[in-house]
Design a protein around this motif. Structure first.
Motif, PDB file in Angstrom:
ATOM      1  N   ASP A 171       0.830  -1.205   0.000  1.00  0.00           N
ATOM      2  CA  ASP A 171       0.000   0.000   0.000  1.00  0.00           C
ATOM      3  C   ASP A 171       0.864   1.253   0.000  1.00  0.00           C
ATOM      4  N   ARG A 286     -11.275  -3.255  -2.407  1.00  0.00           N
ATOM      5  CA  ARG A 286     -12.168  -2.988  -1.277  1.00  0.00           C
ATOM      6  C   ARG A 286     -12.029  -1.537  -0.871  1.00  0.00           C
ATOM      7  N   PRO A 288     -11.075   1.382   1.766  1.00  0.00           N
ATOM      8  CA  PRO A 288     -10.059   1.415   2.812  1.00  0.00           C
ATOM      9  C   PRO A 288     -10.685   1.307   4.196  1.00  0.00           C
ATOM     10  N   ASP A 289      -9.950   0.713   5.129  1.00  0.00           N
ATOM     11  CA  ASP A 289     -10.417   0.607   6.503  1.00  0.00           C
ATOM     12  C   ASP A 289     -10.410   1.969   7.179  1.00  0.00           C
ATOM     13  N   LYS A 298      -9.381  -6.053  15.038  1.00  0.00           N
ATOM     14  CA  LYS A 298     -10.180  -6.798  14.058  1.00  0.00           C
ATOM     15  C   LYS A 298     -10.299  -8.239  14.537  1.00  0.00           C
ATOM     16  N   ASP A 405      -3.241  -8.932   6.688  1.00  0.00           N
ATOM     17  CA  ASP A 405      -4.112  -7.957   6.041  1.00  0.00           C
ATOM     18  C   ASP A 405      -4.832  -7.071   7.043  1.00  0.00           C
ATOM     19  N   ARG A 406      -5.089  -5.841   6.608  1.00  0.00           N
ATOM     20  CA  ARG A 406      -5.828  -4.837   7.386  1.00  0.00           C
ATOM     21  C   ARG A 406      -5.218  -4.620   8.772  1.00  0.00           C
ATOM     22  N   GLU A 407      -3.895  -4.697   8.846  1.00  0.00           N
ATOM     23  CA  GLU A 407      -3.130  -4.433  10.080  1.00  0.00           C
ATOM     24  C   GLU A 407      -3.450  -5.421  11.197  1.00  0.00           C
ATOM     25  N   ARG A 408      -3.925  -6.606  10.834  1.00  0.00           N
ATOM     26  CA  ARG A 408      -4.158  -7.638  11.842  1.00  0.00           C
ATOM     27  C   ARG A 408      -2.855  -8.053  12.520  1.00  0.00           C
ATOM     28  N   THR A 439      -1.178   5.327   9.125  1.00  0.00           N
ATOM     29  CA  THR A 439      -2.415   5.191   9.887  1.00  0.00           C
ATOM     30  C   THR A 439      -2.123   5.410  11.373  1.00  0.00           C
TER      31      THR A 439
END
Length: 487
Positions: A171, A286, A288-289, A298, A405-408, A439
């Motif tokens: 990203d 998708r 963005p979170d 999450k 993924d998604r900062e998990r 972020t």
């Protein structure tokens, strides 16, 4: 061949008649080399006979022949002819190297290959060039055709990550279209060849031309040529600004440069290719979170449960540097592997270091596989984020490869730190984006790791290619008490 086309639909990179002609001419060349060796052997024998006859006439050197003795020895010196198998093997190898090099020129592969791909091919040809038979040529070209898109996408990933380490992250483009390049030029005002930015700019510009279906001009016609032309006639540290169709570059007296990408449409294409290259571990299609902090964890499972297992070789390297050594008269350390998967991190802890290892795995079939090995102290089939640490049963070491993924990965590492003893040590494989994202969660996480004197280090590119993704990763190492982590 276009990098966005389905390159697997056609393998006719070189016409069949051309391949057959190359193979026939190769056979002719090797036959001629075989005849040449016979001629060389005959010439060597004839030269030996002539030398013997001449020596019988000349006798010993004397004052009248002394000055010509050196010339005589050189003239009748023995012709060195290699043994026939060695001679023919060398002839075959050199002929095949030339053929493979010519095949690259006849295809579009060279246009799609980055510097790394070209260097790898050169090394392969020098070490072990395959025989250029019709069968091997067609098989190799078919593989190249199938891999051309991946080679091109990898070239883009390598070029941008060389330009700025932030682009090691899938990203990276979310950072913006400006890149600050430190020490692009040296104190004398010349290209800094230690950073190799010049070649990187050529690679990126080549990618843009390919994406537009255009031929890349010679270097002097591209951005590097424009920079060189703008700085011609000057010397020493100086400021320069250059603009091309794809770039705006502003170079400062300190040698640093600001680079702007002028084509948002091409950046979107590049971002799409990078997402394809890094693999489906990156859910790029998708919204963005939300930009959340530590308090927003999450809890839903990651896609495919984030299951991208660590290779056995890399797992052993990571475990080896986790300070698990204990004397024979001491009990092994206690180790936890959350999201244990197939146990590639946990297994060497037990087998090589006598550690007492506990595993947590959400997927029931993987947890069953770990339990069936019979070497772990405990195996929990559970969601690690739902577990709570027992203050009386904390761990000496935690070694983990969490979902990315998604900062998990940040959520899992923060949770894992609660399971460490006060002097415990944690090693975690994480997404490279952890080092660069802006972020709230990533910024706060890096600040916490800085307080604890943690160390991030890059893992080799392609470390998870075996699992179907080229996502770049890093290794986080941290002591719970904030001790400095050794290199």
């Amino acid at each position: 061949m276009h990098p966005e086309s389905d390159t697997g639909k056609s393998t006719a990179l070189v016409p069949r008649e051309t391949v057959e002609s190359i193979v026939a001419r190769r056979a002719q060349a090797l036959d001629l080399y075989a005849e040449a060796h016979h001629a060389l052997e005959a010439a060597s024998e004839a030269l030996d006979a002539a030398r013997t006859a001449e020596a019988a006439l000349s006798g010993s050197a004397n004052s009248f022949t002394f000055l010509s003795e050196k010339e005589r020895k050189a003239f009748v010196d023995r012709l060195c002819v290699p043994p026939r198998p060695d001679f023919l093997a060398t002839a075959r190898r050199l002929t095949d190297i030339g053929i493979w090099g010519r095949l690259v020129e006849l295809t579009e592969l060279q246009r799609l290959m980055d510097k790394q791909a070209k260097d790898e091919l050169r090394t392969q040809l020098q070490n072990e060039a395959p025989e250029a038979t019709a069968e091997t040529i067609y098989a190799t070209l078919e593989r190249f055709a199938l891999d051309a898109g991946t080679i091109f996408r990898r070239g883009i990933a390598n070029a941008f990550s060389s330009l700025d380490r932030r682009f090691r992250s899938h990203d990276g483009w979310k950072i913006g279209s400006r890149v600050i390049i430190t020490r692009m030029f040296d104190d004398g005002g010349w290209w800094n060849h230690y950073s190799n930015t010049r070649d990187t700019l050529i690679d990126i510009e080549r990618a843009f031309y390919v994406l537009e279906g255009l031929e890349q001009p010679a270097n002097y016609g591209g951005i590097v040529g424009k920079i060189d032309a703008a700085r011609t006639g000057g010397w020493g540290a100086r400021q320069t600004e250059v603009e091309s169709e794809y770039f705006t570059v502003r170079i400062f007296k300190n040698g640093n440069a600001h680079l702007w990408f002028r084509r948002d449409d091409l950046l979107r294409k590049v971002n799409k290719l990078l997402a394809e290259y890094y693999g489906e571990v990156i859910p790029h299609e998708r919204d963005p979170d939300p930009d959340t902090g530590f308090d927003k964890v999450k809890t839903t499972p990651a896609k495919r449960f984030g299951f991208y297992p660590t290779s056995e070789g890399m797992a052993e390297d990571i475990v080896r540097n986790c300070q698990l050594y204990r004397r024979e008269d001491q009990p092994g350390m206690t180790v936890l592997e959350p999201s244990a998967g197939t146990g590639n991190l946990a297994r060497p802890c037990v087998k090589n270091w006598r550690a007492a290892v506990d595993c947590v795995e959400l997927q029931d079939h993987l947890a069953a596989g770990l339990l069936a090995e019979g070497i772990y102290r405990r195996v929990w089939q559970a969601d690690f984020l739902a577990m709570r640490p027992d203050p009386d049963k904390l761990y000496d070491r935690i070694i983990m490869n969490p979902p990315f993924d998604r900062e998990r990965d940040i959520d899992h590492v923060l949770h894992a730190l609660r399971f460490l003893k006060p002097d415990g040590f944690l090693a975690a494989i994480m997404s490279a984006g952890t080092e660069f994202r802006e972020t709230k969660k990533a910024v706060h996480f890096r600040a916490l790791m800085a307080e604890k004197r943690a160390r991030f280090s890059d893992l080799p590119a392609g470390s998870f290619a075996h699992a179907g993704t080229y996502v770049n990763t890093c290794l986080l190492r941290v002591y719970a008490d904030g001790r400095t982590v050794p290199y």
